[in-house]
Design an enzyme around this catalytic site. Sequence first.
Site, PDB file in Angstrom:
ATOM      1  N   HIS A  66      77.497   6.100  38.903  1.00 46.93           N
ATOM      2  CA  HIS A  66      76.589   6.771  39.777  1.00 46.93           C
ATOM      3  C   HIS A  66      76.027   5.257  40.921  1.00 46.93           C
ATOM      4  O   HIS A  66      75.928   4.237  40.243  1.00 46.93           O
ATOM      5  CB  HIS A  66      75.429   7.417  39.584  1.00 46.93           C
ATOM      6  CG  HIS A  66      75.660   8.507  38.645  1.00 46.93           C
ATOM      7  ND1 HIS A  66      75.539   8.132  37.143  1.00 46.93           N
ATOM      8  CD2 HIS A  66      76.132   9.613  38.597  1.00 46.93           C
ATOM      9  CE1 HIS A  66      75.754   9.257  36.477  1.00 46.93           C
ATOM     10  NE2 HIS A  66      76.234   9.969  37.204  1.00 46.93           N
ATOM     11  N   HIS A  68      73.023   4.039  42.662  1.00 49.08           N
ATOM     12  CA  HIS A  68      71.539   4.111  42.479  1.00 49.08           C
ATOM     13  C   HIS A  68      70.822   3.748  43.762  1.00 49.08           C
ATOM     14  O   HIS A  68      71.359   2.764  44.349  1.00 49.08           O
ATOM     15  CB  HIS A  68      71.214   3.468  41.239  1.00 49.08           C
ATOM     16  CG  HIS A  68      71.349   4.198  40.209  1.00 49.08           C
ATOM     17  ND1 HIS A  68      70.557   4.828  39.102  1.00 49.08           N
ATOM     18  CD2 HIS A  68      72.556   4.539  39.301  1.00 49.08           C
ATOM     19  CE1 HIS A  68      71.214   5.552  38.209  1.00 49.08           C
ATOM     20  NE2 HIS A  68      72.259   5.533  38.386  1.00 49.08           N
ATOM     21  N   HIS A  84      69.263   8.198  41.251  1.00 51.39           N
ATOM     22  CA  HIS A  84      70.545   8.149  41.939  1.00 51.39           C
ATOM     23  C   HIS A  84      70.313   7.978  43.433  1.00 51.39           C
ATOM     24  O   HIS A  84      69.368   8.553  44.064  1.00 51.39           O
ATOM     25  CB  HIS A  84      71.398   9.546  41.821  1.00 51.39           C
ATOM     26  CG  HIS A  84      71.950   9.662  40.360  1.00 51.39           C
ATOM     27  ND1 HIS A  84      72.753  10.501  40.016  1.00 51.39           N
ATOM     28  CD2 HIS A  84      71.761   8.751  39.247  1.00 51.39           C
ATOM     29  CE1 HIS A  84      72.955  10.538  38.557  1.00 51.39           C
ATOM     30  NE2 HIS A  84      72.364   9.380  38.238  1.00 51.39           N
ATOM     31  N   HIS A  92      71.848  17.117  41.709  1.00 49.07           N
ATOM     32  CA  HIS A  92      73.029  16.422  41.071  1.00 49.07           C
ATOM     33  C   HIS A  92      74.033  17.126  40.524  1.00 49.07           C
ATOM     34  O   HIS A  92      74.033  18.333  40.059  1.00 49.07           O
ATOM     35  CB  HIS A  92      72.352  15.420  39.786  1.00 49.07           C
ATOM     36  CG  HIS A  92      73.182  15.126  38.859  1.00 49.07           C
ATOM     37  ND1 HIS A  92      73.977  13.702  39.184  1.00 49.07           N
ATOM     38  CD2 HIS A  92      74.132  15.323  37.779  1.00 49.07           C
ATOM     39  CE1 HIS A  92      75.058  13.555  38.370  1.00 49.07           C
ATOM     40  NE2 HIS A  92      74.935  14.464  37.403  1.00 49.07           N
ATOM     41  N   HIS A 101      74.702  14.620  44.901  1.00 49.89           N
ATOM     42  CA  HIS A 101      74.114  13.473  45.303  1.00 49.89           C
ATOM     43  C   HIS A 101      75.139  12.584  46.169  1.00 49.89           C
ATOM     44  O   HIS A 101      76.323  12.642  45.752  1.00 49.89           O
ATOM     45  CB  HIS A 101      73.538  12.608  44.258  1.00 49.89           C
ATOM     46  CG  HIS A 101      72.314  13.163  43.509  1.00 49.89           C
ATOM     47  ND1 HIS A 101      72.158  12.822  42.322  1.00 49.89           N
ATOM     48  CD2 HIS A 101      71.635  14.062  43.901  1.00 49.89           C
ATOM     49  CE1 HIS A 101      70.884  13.252  41.958  1.00 49.89           C
ATOM     50  NE2 HIS A 101      70.809  14.070  42.591  1.00 49.89           N
ATOM     51  N   ASP A 104      77.023  10.596  43.370  1.00 50.96           N
ATOM     52  CA  ASP A 104      77.650  11.132  42.309  1.00 50.96           C
ATOM     53  C   ASP A 104      79.097  10.657  42.318  1.00 50.96           C
ATOM     54  O   ASP A 104      79.682  10.867  43.389  1.00 50.96           O
ATOM     55  CB  ASP A 104      77.432  12.368  42.168  1.00 50.96           C
ATOM     56  CG  ASP A 104      76.131  12.893  41.783  1.00 50.96           C
ATOM     57  OD1 ASP A 104      75.286  11.896  41.192  1.00 50.96           O
ATOM     58  OD2 ASP A 104      75.576  14.067  41.821  1.00 50.96           O
ATOM     59  N   HIS A 145      76.881   4.323  32.828  1.00 43.81           N
ATOM     60  CA  HIS A 145      76.450   4.962  31.844  1.00 43.81           C
ATOM     61  C   HIS A 145      76.937   4.782  30.429  1.00 43.81           C
ATOM     62  O   HIS A 145      78.359   4.719  30.417  1.00 43.81           O
ATOM     63  CB  HIS A 145      75.869   6.404  32.229  1.00 43.81           C
ATOM     64  CG  HIS A 145      74.800   6.356  33.376  1.00 43.81           C
ATOM     65  ND1 HIS A 145      73.351   6.586  33.203  1.00 43.81           N
ATOM     66  CD2 HIS A 145      75.164   6.428  34.561  1.00 43.81           C
ATOM     67  CE1 HIS A 145      72.956   6.488  34.187  1.00 43.81           C
ATOM     68  NE2 HIS A 145      73.910   6.298  35.309  1.00 43.81           N
ATOM     69  N   ARG A 162      71.936   3.294  30.619  1.00 45.42           N
ATOM     70  CA  ARG A 162      72.537   2.400  31.670  1.00 45.42           C
ATOM     71  C   ARG A 162      73.022   1.274  30.976  1.00 45.42           C
ATOM     72  O   ARG A 162      72.351   0.358  30.392  1.00 45.42           O
ATOM     73  CB  ARG A 162      71.590   2.246  32.649  1.00 45.42           C
ATOM     74  CG  ARG A 162      71.072   3.440  33.377  1.00 45.42           C
ATOM     75  CD  ARG A 162      69.875   2.957  34.415  1.00 45.42           C
ATOM     76  NE  ARG A 162      69.198   4.285  34.979  1.00 45.42           N
ATOM     77  CZ  ARG A 162      68.644   4.384  35.955  1.00 45.42           C
ATOM     78  NH1 ARG A 162      68.165   3.293  36.691  1.00 45.42           N
ATOM     79  NH2 ARG A 162      67.804   5.600  36.396  1.00 45.42           N
TER      80      ARG A 162
END
Length: 189
Positions: A66, A68, A84, A92, A101, A104, A145, A162
């Site tokens: 993603h 951020h 995000h 999300h 988002h 995403d 992630h 993460r």
Amino acid sequence: MKFVLIGVLTTLLTITGCGEKRSPLESALFNQEGDRIGTVTLIEQSGGVEVKVKAEGLEAGPHGIHVHEFPKCEGPDFKSAGNHFNPTQKKHGLMNQKGAHIGDLPNIDAEAGGMADAKLMLAEATLKDGQTSLLRKEGTSLVIHSGPDDGMSQPSGDSGDRVACAEITLNSEKSKASDPTELNKKQEE
């Protein structure tokens, strides 16, 4: 007449900020220990921003990925990257019927040896100025992630820790150009 035309073009380039290199934009990708493990390349396209990710040293299998909200990749947990990137205040998940988002992305897959090489698209994002710009304010970051994003769970897809991070800024190429292990090697000598 030629000099007037050149003057007008120069002024327009200065006003519009075309002197800043916004695309392609390359950033170094770091793991939780601060080792450089790959690159993220962003390319402005007519339909959004293409994201190319090349990474090594990941666990084999799918990983959520993603954009951020902050350009801060402070390990080992990368919580400094914030939530995000969601300037349009959506829910999300790429499978969410109410929209996703802006940050995403589909999961990426790491091979058995830990290598991942993916080309993804952020359809509503831009590298130009605007609300959905990945470079607005100070910039953003791209986070990988430990597990896959399920595409629905709020607020972040239940994708685990993460494990890698890249800062997305206009200066990312300059500030992270060298291999971080070089400093460690020099200190050991």
